[in-house]
Design a protein around this motif. Sequence first.
Motif, PDB file in Angstrom:
ATOM      1  N   GLY A 136       0.916  -1.280  -0.045  1.00  0.00           N
ATOM      2  CA  GLY A 136      -0.028  -0.130  -0.101  1.00  0.00           C
ATOM      3  C   GLY A 136       0.876   1.356  -0.024  1.00  0.00           C
ATOM      4  O   GLY A 136       0.202   2.415   0.065  1.00  0.00           O
ATOM      5  N   THR A 154       2.706   4.458  -1.318  1.00  0.00           N
ATOM      6  CA  THR A 154       2.608   5.497  -2.369  1.00  0.00           C
ATOM      7  C   THR A 154       3.573   6.495  -2.069  1.00  0.00           C
ATOM      8  O   THR A 154       3.958   6.915  -1.003  1.00  0.00           O
ATOM      9  CB  THR A 154       1.008   5.990  -2.319  1.00  0.00           C
ATOM     10  OG1 THR A 154       0.838   6.721  -1.247  1.00  0.00           O
ATOM     11  CG2 THR A 154       0.082   4.877  -2.624  1.00  0.00           C
ATOM     12  N   ALA A 198       4.840  10.428  -3.972  1.00  0.00           N
ATOM     13  CA  ALA A 198       4.670  11.676  -4.709  1.00  0.00           C
ATOM     14  C   ALA A 198       5.887  12.383  -4.628  1.00  0.00           C
ATOM     15  O   ALA A 198       6.568  12.632  -3.623  1.00  0.00           O
ATOM     16  CB  ALA A 198       3.489  12.324  -4.586  1.00  0.00           C
ATOM     17  N   LEU A 216       6.207   9.979   1.020  1.00  0.00           N
ATOM     18  CA  LEU A 216       5.805   8.537   1.036  1.00  0.00           C
ATOM     19  C   LEU A 216       4.707   8.400   1.935  1.00  0.00           C
ATOM     20  O   LEU A 216       4.950   8.958   3.064  1.00  0.00           O
ATOM     21  CB  LEU A 216       6.862   7.764   1.245  1.00  0.00           C
ATOM     22  CG  LEU A 216       8.124   7.439   0.488  1.00  0.00           C
ATOM     23  CD1 LEU A 216       9.363   7.081   0.955  1.00  0.00           C
ATOM     24  CD2 LEU A 216       7.911   6.853  -0.934  1.00  0.00           C
ATOM     25  N   ARG A 217       3.739   7.810   1.715  1.00  0.00           N
ATOM     26  CA  ARG A 217       2.507   7.429   2.522  1.00  0.00           C
ATOM     27  C   ARG A 217       2.796   5.915   2.849  1.00  0.00           C
ATOM     28  O   ARG A 217       2.625   5.170   1.802  1.00  0.00           O
ATOM     29  CB  ARG A 217       1.234   7.777   1.975  1.00  0.00           C
ATOM     30  CG  ARG A 217       1.048   9.196   1.623  1.00  0.00           C
ATOM     31  CD  ARG A 217      -0.298   9.755   1.386  1.00  0.00           C
ATOM     32  NE  ARG A 217      -0.522  11.083   1.058  1.00  0.00           N
ATOM     33  CZ  ARG A 217      -0.822  11.779   2.216  1.00  0.00           C
ATOM     34  NH1 ARG A 217      -1.108  11.307   3.338  1.00  0.00           N
ATOM     35  NH2 ARG A 217      -0.686  13.136   2.142  1.00  0.00           N
TER      36      ARG A 217
END
Length: 143
Positions: free
Chosen positions: A113, A115, A117, A125-126
Amino acid sequence: MSFGMLPFERGSDNLFDTFDSFARDFFRSSNTSLPAFRTDIRDDGDKFVLEAELPGFDKSDISLDVKEGILTITAKHQEEEEHKEEKGGYIRRERRFGSFSRSFDITGIDEGGITAAYVNGILELRLPKAVPVIPEARRIAIE
């Protein structure tokens, strides 16, 4: 349950780690530091948000790798600049190459999960926390 989003540090039980420790101590004593990039990590309840400062890099210069519970962020940048006189001889020719890398232990993170950007020099980052699997209780019939 607590999760540890801490920078990954390896023990110094091999030659490369010993050299790295020596280099860090050497540069620390000369008021210089080895190249690195700053990161901020915050806990948003169901996820961690990691922000890494990588100004001057293109998105294509950055790679993110996950292996055996370790997240590694690597940024590489190469730049060449030339100034020639009219006859074609060099007055000045410079080349710069920078490579930065940091690793983080992502135990307790849902690796599928994650992600990312990259906007205005900040990589975000998540990292969603893994939901612990609670075993179901069931009754076994006796025959």
